[in-house]
Design an enzyme around this catalytic site. Structure first.
Site, PDB file in Angstrom:
ATOM      1  N   GLU A 101      -3.304  -5.094   6.984  1.00  0.00           N
ATOM      2  CA  GLU A 101      -4.410  -5.010   5.645  1.00  0.00           C
ATOM      3  C   GLU A 101      -3.506  -4.895   4.395  1.00  0.00           C
ATOM      4  O   GLU A 101      -3.868  -5.352   3.262  1.00  0.00           O
ATOM      5  CB  GLU A 101      -5.414  -3.959   5.916  1.00  0.00           C
ATOM      6  CG  GLU A 101      -6.356  -3.893   4.675  1.00  0.00           C
ATOM      7  CD  GLU A 101      -7.656  -2.966   5.017  1.00  0.00           C
ATOM      8  OE1 GLU A 101      -8.486  -3.114   4.246  1.00  0.00           O
ATOM      9  OE2 GLU A 101      -7.288  -2.368   5.875  1.00  0.00           O
ATOM     10  N   ASP A 102      -2.341  -3.910   4.266  1.00  0.00           N
ATOM     11  CA  ASP A 102      -1.837  -3.580   2.985  1.00  0.00           C
ATOM     12  C   ASP A 102      -0.484  -4.335   2.983  1.00  0.00           C
ATOM     13  O   ASP A 102       0.121  -3.886   1.718  1.00  0.00           O
ATOM     14  CB  ASP A 102      -1.627  -2.169   3.071  1.00  0.00           C
ATOM     15  CG  ASP A 102      -2.994  -1.576   3.006  1.00  0.00           C
ATOM     16  OD1 ASP A 102      -3.833  -2.022   2.743  1.00  0.00           O
ATOM     17  OD2 ASP A 102      -3.144  -0.258   3.319  1.00  0.00           O
TER      18      ASP A 102
END
Length: 752
Positions: A101-102
């Protein structure tokens, strides 16, 4: 947050320090890294260390709102999973749960580096992180469904997510107040109850207390102070009780492993005060005494000693060993009159039971019933997950999003009641369940043909609330069928849904048959069967906003769609299937397709420019529907009707005028439409329908309800509608509500 570029998917940076200086590492991780640093060539053998180093490299330069390095979060999550007894794949997923996600790393790269098992866990947690459980009902329901599906595929996904949520709650003070409250509310409503269902008591109580801290901060601080003030007296009193029990248990040879006092968590105290309307001084079980022994036999021997040493309070004994909770919790609970006459709760369990109580599903991985590998996928025979299988069943049964979310929040997280079949099998039901709920839990047909019930050998009403330990026998009869009254007292969603479906299906067969008869009378019996199975007929059904021809026949049978419309649509589709707005030139009532459109006219009706007209109240035609004009005999001018309106058939041909709708061009004009709804009679059904209309900005002019005992409610509504397309859309949405049996558009009578 700064996002770093991904590393090569085939290696981990060898330059990364094994013991970074910018983040405090727990002792277990330091030891792991130090062992690995002695022989860097062995780094491929330690999955946990490799996952940490990979996450450390990727999250480098990223910081949390609190200002600490971001890597501190995945380290904490991995530590929580390790404390739960998670395997290497789970702990590795704890380190890696945010990298997809990051950062720019993909799931495929995770799989190449760490294997498919870790990749699936990371992917599952990544998807869960995108779910918004406080969004609109439809989205919220879909997110719930996806979450439970992910849990069924690998239960460890939700455990990793719970660890992630717990650490986020521990560090919530860095966020704004509004975001704190939103996350705390979601934690209390969703994640704490899930931790309870998984039996992870350590997560459950801390999640509840942290949510309590942000949602009722003043009450939290007050109870925190009160508990601290009474701690000294409470601990000294419990020490005396422990000395008495320790001595008595040793005398009879019970192998006592541990004797500890368990303080009640703050939210538990607050909830009891609010739900029971008590002051803090009236809450006696601020702490419970926990007795941990060697075997199940010792549990019952210890119970005898407790009851001999202290007077038991009647009705306060629970045997969760003989009858475990759905989350596998086992223990003996009893409340006795302790020193100074104050009630004291005592819990007695084995060490294995204690681990299961503390770690829940995680303890299942430690105490496996059979040798083999960890069981992480939902098995149809695994009784530990009956509640999850029930959720998956609800997903299929409850199509209405609002009802699904309401049942989930109201029933998933309630305590269960345990009853027995005559054969001695245990059935768990929601608290307050009745014999009808029990019958439908056994089998749908048992519920449909239920005539009565015997509870503990006595004939009692089918609405009798069941209690723990009741023996329930359902009496069936071939000719028996559900009653609408049952919906007033059943509590389980599955029972309520199956009762509703029975009424819909029983009426549906009659309506389909009636629709076939109407078509047969109009078109003739010859060739009707092949026509109903043809592609043009399916097209007609879809144009009338039905998914199948059978749905169309049912709608025709109970008047939701007119025979005239179906026949006209069928002729149009047969003649020119490639056109969307086609009329039959053979009809004397339809305006010529070549009639010019008066786009500049302010009138919505083309073909009567400059003439006085009004919309007929008998059929309430809408833009998008074929219309015809009738020259009235009075001074009302032209009366505009729907084609096929019964009143048109009685009018002489010379009084008919071909007309049609002008394009709306964004007009906000609305027209009244009368609809009649046949619904299951329950409290709030009209409110739910009106809420659905309000959600779609539909104004309701009039509403009326007629009810008769044991029969469906008849609800008449007059609503303002923009055009035919909007009407079909809103009727479809109302029809899909689970309480709706019948729905049709109503024509009043008007003489032109």
């Amino acid at each position: 947050m700064n996002v770093t570029a991904p590393l090569s998917p085939v290696e981990i940076s060898p330059e990364a320090p094994l013991l970074p200086a910018d983040v405090e590492l727990p002792a277990w991780l330091k030891a792991c890294l130090e062992d690995m640093s002695r022989d860097r060539a062995s780094q491929g053998e330690c999955l946990i260390c490799r996952a940490f180093r990979f996450a450390y490299d990727l999250h480098g330069g990223q910081y949390r709102k609190s200002g600490e390095p971001y890597i501190a979060h995945p380290v904490a999550v991995a530590g929580l999973l390790r404390d739960l007894g998670g395997d290497e794949s789970m702990i590795a997923a704890g380190f890696l749960h945010d990298v997809v996600e990051d950062t720019a790393v993909t799931v495929a790269e995770i799989e190449q580096l760490f294997g498919g098992e870790v990749a699936r866990l990371v992917e599952g947690v990544t998807k869960l992180s995108k779910f918004n459980f406080s969004s609109k009902t439809e989205h919220q329901a879909e997110n719930f469904r996806r979450m439970f599906l992910a849990m069924a595929q690998d239960i460890r996904v939700i455990v990793v997510k719970l660890a992630d949520r717990l650490h986020n709650m521990r560090t919530l003070e860095a966020l704004g107040e509004e975001k704190q409250r939103r996350i705390a509310r979601e934690t209390r409503e969703i994640f704490a109850p899930l931790a309870n269902r998984l039996g992870i008591w350590r997560f459950k109580w801390e999640l509840e207390d942290l949510a309590f801290k942000y949602l009722e901060s003043e009450d939290y601080r007050q109870i925190q102070i009160l508990v601290a003030e009474k701690r000294g007296d409470r601990e000294s009193r419990l020490e005396l009780v422990k000395d008495i029990l320790r001595r008595r248990l040793e005398e009879i040879g019970v192998n006592l492993l541990e004797l500890q006092a368990r303080p009640k968590h703050l939210y538990g105290i607050y909830y009891k005060m609010v739900s029971q309307k008590k002051e803090f001084e009236e809450i006696y079980d601020i702490a419970a005494l926990r007795v941990i022994v060697d075997s199940k036999d010792d549990c019952y021997r210890a119970l005898a000693i407790v009851h001999d040493a202290f007077k038991p309070i009647p009705g306060r004994f629970k045997d969760y060993i003989g009858l475990p909770k759905p989350n596998r919790y086992q223990s003996l609970h009893t409340t006795v009159v302790g020193l100074n006459g104050r009630p004291l709760e005592v819990q007695i369990r084995t060490l294995e039971m204690h681990h299961i109580a503390e770690y829940g599903i995680a303890a299942h991985w430690k105490y496996k019933e059979t040798g083999g590998s960890n069981t992480t996928q939902l098995s149809s025979s695994d009784e530990k997950f009956t509640w999850l299988r029930q959720l998956l069943d609800w997903q299929n049964d409850l199509k209405d999003a609002q009802e699904y979310v309401e049942h989930l929040k109201e029933n998933l997280f309630d305590d269960d009641v345990y009853v027995f079949t005559p054969q001695g099998d245990v059935v768990s039901l929601a608290r307050g369940a009745t014999p009808v709920d029990f019958a439908y839990r056994i089998h749908t047909e048992v519920g449909h043909h239920m005539k009565g019930a015997r509870i503990n050998g006595q004939w009692l009403g089918v609405d009798t609330p069941l209690k723990n330990g009741d023996i329930v026998e359902i009496i069936t009869q071939k000719n028996s069928h559900p009653s609408l009254d049952w919906l007033n007292f059943v509590v389980t969603p599955s029972a309520r849904h199956r009762i509703r479906q029975w009424f819909k299906r029983s009426r549906r067969d009659e309506n389909v048959l009636r629709g076939r008869e109407l078509l047969e009378k109009e078109l003739g019996k010859s060739g009707l069967e092949s026509l109903l199975k043809s592609a043009p007929m399916q097209t007609v059904a879809e144009r009338c906003n039905y998914q199948s021809v059978e749905d169309l026949l049912a709608g025709l049978g109970y008047g939701e769609v007119t025979l005239n419309l179906v026949v006209n649509r069928l002729r149009e589709t047969t003649v020119k299937t490639q056109q969307t707005e086609v009329t039959l030139s053979s009809s004397p009532y339809i305006a010529s397709p070549g009639h010019p459109t008066d786009k500049g006219s302010k009138s919505p009706i083309a073909g009567i420019e400059g003439l006085l007209y009004h919309i007929a109240g008998c059929c309430h035609p809408l833009p998008g529907e074929p219309i015809i004009g009738i020259v009235t005999r009075g001074a009302k001018g032209i009366s505009i009707h729907r084609q096929g309106c019964p009143n048109v058939g009685h009018v002489e041909g010379e009084r008919l005028i071909p007309v049609r709708w002008n394009p709306l061009n964004g007009s906000a004009q609305t027209y009244p439409v009368d609809i009649m709804i046949e619904a299951i009679d329950r409290v709030g059904v009209l409110k739910d329908i009106l809420s659905r209309l309000s959600d779609h900005n539909i104004n309701v002019r009039n509403a009326g309800v007629k009810t008769s005992f044991g029969k469906p409610a008849l609800i008449s509504l007059q609503i303002d509608i923009r055009d035919h397309e909007q009407l079909n859309s809103i009727l479809a949405k109302i029809k899909n509500m689970t309480d709706i049996i019948d729905l049709r558009r109503v024509n009043a009578v008007e003489t032109p």
